[in-house]
Design a protein around this motif. Structure first.
Motif, short mmCIF file in Angstrom:
data_model
loop_
_atom_site.label_atom_id
_atom_site.label_comp_id
_atom_site.label_asym_id
_atom_site.label_seq_id
_atom_site.Cartn_x
_atom_site.Cartn_y
_atom_site.Cartn_z
N ARG A 28 33.43 10.03 16.21
CA ARG A 28 34.09 11.29 16.65
C ARG A 28 34.85 11.92 15.48
O ARG A 28 34.75 13.12 15.24
N GLY A 71 19.59 17.36 27.52
CA GLY A 71 20.43 16.47 26.71
C GLY A 71 19.69 15.68 25.64
O GLY A 71 20.28 14.78 25.03
N ILE A 109 30.58 6.29 29.22
CA ILE A 109 29.36 6.92 29.77
C ILE A 109 29.27 6.60 31.27
O ILE A 109 29.51 5.47 31.69
N SER A 161 29.91 19.19 22.63
CA SER A 161 30.45 19.00 23.99
C SER A 161 30.96 17.58 24.20
O SER A 161 31.80 17.34 25.04
N TRP A 162 30.42 16.64 23.46
CA TRP A 162 30.79 15.22 23.67
C TRP A 162 32.22 14.96 23.24
O TRP A 162 32.65 15.36 22.18
N PRO A 196 27.00 10.17 23.50
CA PRO A 196 27.23 10.80 22.19
C PRO A 196 25.94 11.35 21.62
O PRO A 196 24.86 10.84 21.95
N SER A 256 19.70 11.96 21.72
CA SER A 256 20.66 12.62 22.60
C SER A 256 21.36 13.70 21.78
O SER A 256 21.56 13.55 20.57
N TRP A 266 26.37 11.29 31.95
CA TRP A 266 27.45 12.02 31.28
C TRP A 266 28.06 11.19 30.15
O TRP A 266 28.10 9.96 30.25
N GLY A 267 28.53 11.89 29.12
CA GLY A 267 29.33 11.23 28.07
C GLY A 267 28.51 10.54 27.01
O GLY A 267 29.04 9.70 26.27
N GLY A 282 24.32 15.26 22.98
CA GLY A 282 25.72 15.37 23.40
C GLY A 282 25.90 16.10 24.73
O GLY A 282 26.98 16.09 25.30
N GLU A 283 24.81 16.72 25.23
CA GLU A 283 24.89 17.39 26.54
C GLU A 283 24.54 16.35 27.62
O GLU A 283 24.10 15.24 27.31
#
Ligand SMILES: Cc1cc2nc3c(=O)[nH]c(=O)nc-3n(C[C@H](O)[C@H](O)[C@H](O)COP(=O)(O)O)c2cc1C
Length: 384
Positions: free
Chosen positions: A372, A283, A148, A383-384, A217, A289, A214-215, A291-292
């Motif tokens: 994942r 997001g 992240i 997207s994640w 989950p 969250s 960003w990033g 994932g955006e």
């Protein structure tokens, strides 16, 4: 002296005193001419939880000494000082003219002090230095464990707004290199000019900062209880920063007048993954969250210690008087952005620790990878 502790950080996160020094130096960026933040120097020390440059799984404790402290050690001494010695100290002068916009008066009323010193020293935004240091620990955990990354950038100072272009994480160095941490060079030049003319006019400024993450989950935070909602936790963390008077998540206030059909983020399947065509929610949906990219904005009020001195009262005389004035920042919006990054990192780290646990960095990475695999297998990867 500021001290702070962060718990729950797994073992083997790489962390050095230098990381903390660099984080604290970023808090002073954009402080400008004569700023209070410019002359206070931080002396940071990791006092526990890190050995040979790696966390050991115990709480990480940090201490920040301030080079200004020795000048105050008599007036602010924990042990009583001879009243005659105290009387000879100019710094000991009673501050009986509370400043509007500060904790001064409400603190004096609440804690029964006839002057503001015991209130204003604790209420000072100086405490945000320790948040930045602890936030750096959280940031390293998020980066090394979950990949992240996050940044902040100034989008408005006074009435001057940056062009609505969103930076990527790679732009962080350029943002930090800008004198007001603004991604739009033209707006930055006008902001700097405004700060100069405002300084000359004896006034202060506020503004708006955006934080991008960003990033993250999907599924940090939870819809199951009010206190676990990620949006609520981020909002609380951000609004706890002194002088922050508004927090916006995603398109926030702009969504209120729009129709439902134009306010949300449609989902499509794209190469077997779920994608959003927009990110108006910033997001976070349902307190989790999604994932955006997480997108937050904070509004900072103008600094309340106004050099031209606001109207106040003198508690010692019972009459009108200009508010007490002391050295102060004119515009702390760039610094507030760095503090906001720290608060966001602390909140996201806490939610990530809840979801993925782990005694070691390796455990965290394995849990993230397992998640994942589960999302992929269920046809719900996004997207994640
Ligand atoms: C990084 C940062 C620096 C600040 N510097 C100052 C300052 O130099 N002078 C000042 O009057 N207020 C400063 N403030 C704002 C005050 O701390 C804040 O307005 C005050 O404590 C009252 O709290 P409130 O505005 O949240 O009600 C700063 C805030 C931040 C986040």
């Amino acid at each position: 002296m500021l001290t702070g502790i962060i718990e729950g950080i797994p073992a083997h996160v790489r962390l050095s005193t230098d990381d903390l020094r660099q984080a604290l130096a970023r808090r002073r960026l954009g402080a400008g001419r004569g700023a209070r933040m410019g002359f206070e120097q931080d002396q940071v020390r990791i006092t526990g939880g890190v050995v040979q440059g790696e966390t050991i799984g115990s709480p990480v404790s940090i201490e920040i000494a301030n080079t200004e402290w020795p000048k105050w050690s008599t007036v602010m001494s924990a042990d009583p000082i001879d009243p005659e010695v105290l009387a000879g100290q100019a710094r000991g002068e009673a501050l009986t003219r509370p400043r509007p916009g500060h904790a001064d008066l409400a603190g004096m009323q609440k804690y029964d002090f006839g002057e503001a010193r015991p209130i204003l020293e604790r209420a000072s935004a100086r405490e945000t230095a320790i948040r930045v240091a602890l936030g750096e620990v959280a940031r390293q955990y998020l980066r090394q464990g979950l990949g992240i990354s996050l940044l902040s950038h100034v989008v408005a100072i006074g009435g001057i707004e940056a062009a609505p272009t969103s930076p990527s994480f790679e732009n962080l160095a350029a943002i930090d290199a800008d004198p007001v941490r603004c991604f739009d060079p033209q707006a930055s030049a006008r902001m700097q000019e405004l700060i100069t003319t405002t300084t000359d006019g004896g006034d202060t400024l506020g503004g708006v900062v955006e934080v991008l993450i960003w990033g993250v989950p999907p599924g940090l935070g939870s819809h199951i209880a009010a206190a676990r909602r990620l949006d609520a936790r981020l909002a609380a963390g951000l609004i706890s920063i002194p002088a922050i008077k508004g927090v916006e998540i995603g398109d926030g206030f702009e969504l209120a007048p729009s129709l439902g059909s134009a306010a949300h983020d449609p989902m499509v399947f794209d190469g077997g993954r779920i994608r959003r065509t927009t990110n108006r929610a910033g997001g976070i949906e349902g307190g989790m969250s999604n994932g955006e990219v997480i997108r937050l904005r904070i509004a900072m009020k103008p600094i309340p210690t106004v050099p031209q001195a606001l109207a106040s009262v003198d508690i010692s005389t019972g009459g009108p008087a200009p508010a007490h004035h002391q050295r102060s920042d004119i515009c702390a919006v760039p610094a507030a952005g760095v503090v906001a990054e720290a608060m966001a990192a602390l909140v996201i780290a806490e939610a990530a620790i809840e979801k993925f646990g782990g005694d070691t960095l390796g455990d965290v990475r394995a849990a993230v990878q397992g998640y994942r695999v589960r999302l992929d297998a269920a046809g719900m990867a996004g997207s994640w």
